[in-house]
Design a protein around this motif. Structure first.
Motif, mmCIF file in Angstrom:
data_model
loop_
_atom_site.group_PDB
_atom_site.id
_atom_site.type_symbol
_atom_site.label_atom_id
_atom_site.label_comp_id
_atom_site.label_asym_id
_atom_site.label_seq_id
_atom_site.Cartn_x
_atom_site.Cartn_y
_atom_site.Cartn_z
ATOM 1 N N LYS A 153 -2.428 1.214 -7.676
ATOM 2 C CA LYS A 153 -1.501 2.055 -7.078
ATOM 3 C C LYS A 153 -1.294 2.713 -5.629
ATOM 4 N N TRP A 156 -1.152 -0.081 -2.851
ATOM 5 C CA TRP A 156 0.322 0.295 -2.578
ATOM 6 C C TRP A 156 1.067 0.309 -1.932
ATOM 7 N N CYS A 157 0.488 2.223 -2.291
ATOM 8 C CA CYS A 157 1.238 2.992 -1.792
ATOM 9 C C CYS A 157 0.693 2.646 -0.249
ATOM 10 N N ARG A 161 -2.065 -1.960 2.521
ATOM 11 C CA ARG A 161 -2.829 -2.344 1.493
ATOM 12 C C ARG A 161 -3.188 -3.295 1.966
ATOM 13 N N THR A 185 5.824 0.586 -7.747
ATOM 14 C CA THR A 185 4.537 0.394 -7.344
ATOM 15 C C THR A 185 4.896 -0.850 -8.124
#
Length: 230
Positions: A153, A156-157, A161, A185
Motif C-alpha cells: 500500500k 502504491w501510494c 511507484r 489500492t
C-alpha cells in the motif's frame, strides 16, 4: 517415441465420458472432474481436476499420480500438459493494477507477481536491471507476511511507484507511510487475481505467450526464455 496429442477443442468421447462418470464418485467430497482425455500411452486416461492431473484406466479402478516421461528422449508429457493448463491470456490481465516500467524499446513484455517480503523477488529485481528492452508489469501479491499488504500500500501510494518499489526491493529503503487519504489500492484485487490464476509462490513471471515461470531466474535464463516467446 510416444507422441502426445493436443485435446483442446476436441469433443469428449463416450469412453472419456464414462471414465469421468466412474471417477467423480471415487474422488469424494463433491469433487468435479473438469476433463478426461484418452492418452496415447498404456491405455491410460488423463484426468484433470482444476490445475491437477492424474491418470487412470478405462474402468477408473486404479489411479496413477506422477509424471509420464518418454524413455528415449526424457520428454515430460505431464509437465507439458501442466504448462498448457496454466497458460494465462496476457491480454486479460488487469495491467492497471500493476506497476509499469519500460526500459529501452520496451518490446519484451512480462508480468511479475511479487511479494515485498520475498527474498527471491528481490534477487529477480536485480536480474531485471541487467536486461534491456523490456516492459515489466509488477503485481504486488501479498501472501508471505502480515505486513506485506502494508508495504505494498505504501508503495502504491507513492508519487513514483516504480522508484519506491525498487528502493525497497533492491536497496532496502522502507517506503514512506501512505497518506490517510490514499485508500484506493489494488491489494485485494491482485490477491484475488493471483488466486484465480493459481499463483502459489513469488516471484511468478508471466510472458505474453501465456507461459509462466515460477521462481527466480537469472538474466541468462530470462534472455533464453524471451528468445522462445513469439
Amino acid at each position: 517415441m510416444i507422441g502426445m496429442v493436443t485435446t483442446a477443442a476436441i469433443a469428449e468421447t463416450p469412453q472419456e465420458a464414462n471414465v469421468k462418470k466412474l471417477m467423480e464418485p471415487r474422488l469424494g467430497d463433491g469433487v468435479k472432474v473438469d476433463q478426461v482425455t484418452k492418452t496415447p500411452y498404456l491405455g491410460m486416461f488423463e484426468v484433470r481436476v482444476g490445475k491437477d492431473i492424474f491418470y487412470t484406466d478405462a474402468q477408473a479402478k486404479y489411479m496413477f499420480v506422477g509424471r509420464i516421461l518418454d524413455a528415449d528422449s526424457s520428454r515430460d508429457f505431464t509437465k507439458e500438459r501442466m504448462d498448457e493448463i496454466s497458460k494465462v491470456k496476457f491480454s486479460d490481465l488487469p495491467l492497471d493494477q500493476a506497476i509499469k516500467v519500460v526500459k529501452g524499446n520496451g518490446k519484451r513484455v512480462i508480468a511479475v507477481f511479487e511479494d515485498p517480503n520475498c527474498g527471491y523477488c528481490k534477487k529477480f529485481r536485480k536480474t531485471l536491471q541487467e536486461v534491456d528492452n523490456t516492459t515489466v508489469y509488477t503485481f504486488m501479491y501479498n501472501i508471505l507476511a502480515p505486513d506485506s499488504s502494508i508495504k505494498s500500500k505504501n508503495v502504491w501510494c507513492s508519487a513514483d511507484r516504480h522508484k519506491a518499489w525498487d528502493d525497497w526491493m533492491i536497496n532496502g529503503k522502507i517506503p514512506a507511510t501512505a497518506a490517510s487519504s490514499c485508500v484506493d489500492t489494488p491489494n485485494d484485487k491482485v490477491l484475488a487475481l493471483g488466486q484465480k490464476l493459481n499463483v502459489t509462490g513469488t516471484p511468478t513471471i508471466i510472458f505474453t505467450d501465456g507461459s509462466r515461470i515460477p521462481g527466480f531466474i537469472d538474466a541468462k535464463a530470462l534472455e533464453a526464455k524471451f528468445a522462445t516467446v513469439k
